[in-house]
Design a protein around this motif. Structure first.
Motif, mmCIF file in Angstrom:
data_model
loop_
_atom_site.group_PDB
_atom_site.id
_atom_site.type_symbol
_atom_site.label_atom_id
_atom_site.label_comp_id
_atom_site.label_asym_id
_atom_site.label_seq_id
_atom_site.Cartn_x
_atom_site.Cartn_y
_atom_site.Cartn_z
ATOM 1 N N GLY A 51 102.618 -4.709 30.662
ATOM 2 C CA GLY A 51 103.578 -4.849 31.644
ATOM 3 C C GLY A 51 105.112 -4.657 31.128
ATOM 4 O O GLY A 51 105.372 -4.770 30.278
ATOM 5 N N GLY A 52 105.663 -4.181 32.240
ATOM 6 C CA GLY A 52 106.959 -3.902 31.965
ATOM 7 C C GLY A 52 107.464 -2.430 31.472
ATOM 8 O O GLY A 52 108.475 -2.003 31.540
ATOM 9 N N VAL A 53 106.532 -1.696 31.049
ATOM 10 C CA VAL A 53 106.483 -0.400 30.358
ATOM 11 C C VAL A 53 105.963 0.518 31.490
ATOM 12 O O VAL A 53 104.648 0.648 31.706
ATOM 13 C CB VAL A 53 105.838 -0.322 28.899
ATOM 14 C CG1 VAL A 53 106.167 1.097 28.339
ATOM 15 C CG2 VAL A 53 106.508 -1.303 28.168
ATOM 16 N N GLU A 54 106.658 1.470 31.965
ATOM 17 C CA GLU A 54 106.441 2.427 32.894
ATOM 18 C C GLU A 54 105.255 3.522 32.239
ATOM 19 O O GLU A 54 105.432 3.940 31.165
ATOM 20 C CB GLU A 54 107.541 3.177 33.221
ATOM 21 C CG GLU A 54 107.326 4.311 34.395
ATOM 22 C CD GLU A 54 108.455 4.801 35.119
ATOM 23 O OE1 GLU A 54 108.422 5.958 35.725
ATOM 24 O OE2 GLU A 54 109.471 4.277 35.100
ATOM 25 N N LYS A 55 104.225 3.596 33.192
ATOM 26 C CA LYS A 55 103.097 4.598 32.719
ATOM 27 C C LYS A 55 102.427 4.034 31.400
ATOM 28 O O LYS A 55 101.763 4.955 30.838
ATOM 29 C CB LYS A 55 103.662 6.076 32.485
ATOM 30 C CG LYS A 55 104.376 6.664 33.879
ATOM 31 C CD LYS A 55 104.728 7.955 33.538
ATOM 32 C CE LYS A 55 105.289 8.700 34.842
ATOM 33 N NZ LYS A 55 105.680 9.991 34.622
ATOM 34 N N GLU A 56 102.455 2.961 31.241
ATOM 35 C CA GLU A 56 101.641 2.356 30.004
ATOM 36 C C GLU A 56 100.245 2.286 30.381
ATOM 37 O O GLU A 56 99.831 1.746 31.653
ATOM 38 C CB GLU A 56 102.095 0.876 29.685
ATOM 39 C CG GLU A 56 101.531 0.300 28.327
ATOM 40 C CD GLU A 56 101.945 -1.142 27.885
ATOM 41 O OE1 GLU A 56 101.393 -1.553 26.874
ATOM 42 O OE2 GLU A 56 102.642 -1.629 28.645
ATOM 43 N N GLN A 57 99.420 2.709 29.561
ATOM 44 C CA GLN A 57 98.035 2.636 29.969
ATOM 45 C C GLN A 57 97.180 1.520 29.152
ATOM 46 O O GLN A 57 97.695 1.168 27.940
ATOM 47 C CB GLN A 57 97.242 4.057 29.539
ATOM 48 C CG GLN A 57 97.938 5.312 30.083
ATOM 49 C CD GLN A 57 97.182 5.619 31.377
ATOM 50 O OE1 GLN A 57 95.909 5.378 31.505
ATOM 51 N NE2 GLN A 57 97.870 5.987 32.464
ATOM 52 N N PRO A 58 96.070 1.217 29.578
ATOM 53 C CA PRO A 58 95.322 0.546 28.944
ATOM 54 C C PRO A 58 94.922 1.201 27.296
ATOM 55 O O PRO A 58 94.517 2.545 27.398
ATOM 56 C CB PRO A 58 94.058 -0.010 29.523
ATOM 57 C CG PRO A 58 94.260 0.632 31.034
ATOM 58 C CD PRO A 58 95.353 1.511 30.722
ATOM 59 N N ARG A 59 94.705 0.414 26.362
ATOM 60 C CA ARG A 59 94.227 1.151 25.005
ATOM 61 C C ARG A 59 92.849 0.463 24.792
ATOM 62 O O ARG A 59 92.397 -0.468 25.079
ATOM 63 C CB ARG A 59 95.260 0.612 23.901
ATOM 64 C CG ARG A 59 95.032 1.226 22.720
ATOM 65 C CD ARG A 59 96.169 0.949 21.854
ATOM 66 N NE ARG A 59 96.378 -0.745 21.669
ATOM 67 C CZ ARG A 59 95.597 -1.066 20.371
ATOM 68 N NH1 ARG A 59 94.712 -0.516 19.774
ATOM 69 N NH2 ARG A 59 95.849 -2.428 20.485
ATOM 70 N N TYR A 60 91.896 1.508 24.358
ATOM 71 C CA TYR A 60 90.631 1.027 24.061
ATOM 72 C C TYR A 60 90.134 1.357 22.430
ATOM 73 O O TYR A 60 90.832 2.259 21.825
ATOM 74 C CB TYR A 60 89.664 1.942 24.899
ATOM 75 C CG TYR A 60 89.839 2.065 26.333
ATOM 76 C CD1 TYR A 60 89.324 0.828 26.947
ATOM 77 C CD2 TYR A 60 90.746 2.857 27.040
ATOM 78 C CE1 TYR A 60 89.882 0.710 28.192
ATOM 79 C CE2 TYR A 60 91.000 2.817 28.299
ATOM 80 C CZ TYR A 60 90.412 1.699 29.034
ATOM 81 O OH TYR A 60 90.690 1.557 30.387
#
Length: 188
Positions: free
Chosen positions: A169-178
């Motif tokens: 959270g808090g980071v724009e456009k951050e994606q889940p990591r797999y």
């Protein structure tokens, strides 16, 4: 750890889908969607959620057995759709019934390993490409634009156990990591 069983398309198919998604991103309103990243494109077969560390070895044994009971099968990305006003997805064609059976085995194996599973729903093969940011945005234009999409076929020959790391959270456009934490060849 947060886990799911899945199937990942090969790099060439991912590149084909990336070109199609770029076309979708040119449609009006696309800036209001949260687009999933290439690194996260996968078919979830069974979502396990948070799995206690002590259950992971038995889950791995069960998935290993499940993979061996299912022969490799052919698949391609095909068409698309939407789930209500929340998700835009790409579908599967080829042998989706084989993938449904593998999904059922991945779910049953988890239950036998002691993983608490949510209520069972009939498996619908889909790969999520976008999520709505606003509750009343129409996703129909994106689903309609995917109607004619078809990737190159490939042979699904492995089952993966994948760990997901949610954005902090808090980071724009951050994606889940797999991260694949287990891989088993089908039918061997």
């Amino acid at each position: 750890m947060r886990l799911f069983a899945g199937v990942v398309p090969p790099g060439g198919v991912v590149a084909e889908l990336a070109r199609e998604v770029e076309r979708l991103r040119d449609l009006p309103g696309a800036e209001n969607l949260r687009w999933t990243g290439r690194a996260g494109w996968h078919f979830t077969l069974a979502f396990y959620g948070e799995v206690p560390d002590e259950l992971v070895p038995e889950l791995e044994r069960r998935l290993h057995r499940a993979a061996h009971r299912h022969p490799p099968f052919d698949l391609r990305l095909s068409g698309g759709g939407r789930f209500a006003r929340a998700v835009v997805w790409v579908g599967a064609d080829g042998e989706p019934e084989a993938m449904r059976r593998l999904a059922d085995s991945a779910e049953a194996g988890a239950r036998r390993a002691g993983v608490s599973m949510a209520e069972h729903r009939r498996y619908t093969p889909h790969l999520t490409v976008a999520r709505a940011r606003r509750p009343h945005q129409s996703l129909r234009p994106y689903a309609d634009a995917l109607a004619g999409f078809e990737s190159s076929p490939w042979t699904v020959d492995e089952l993966l156990l994948i760990r997901s790391y949610l954005p902090k959270g808090g980071v724009e456009k951050e994606q889940p990591r797999y991260e694949a934490v287990g891989r088993w060849k089908l039918g061997t």
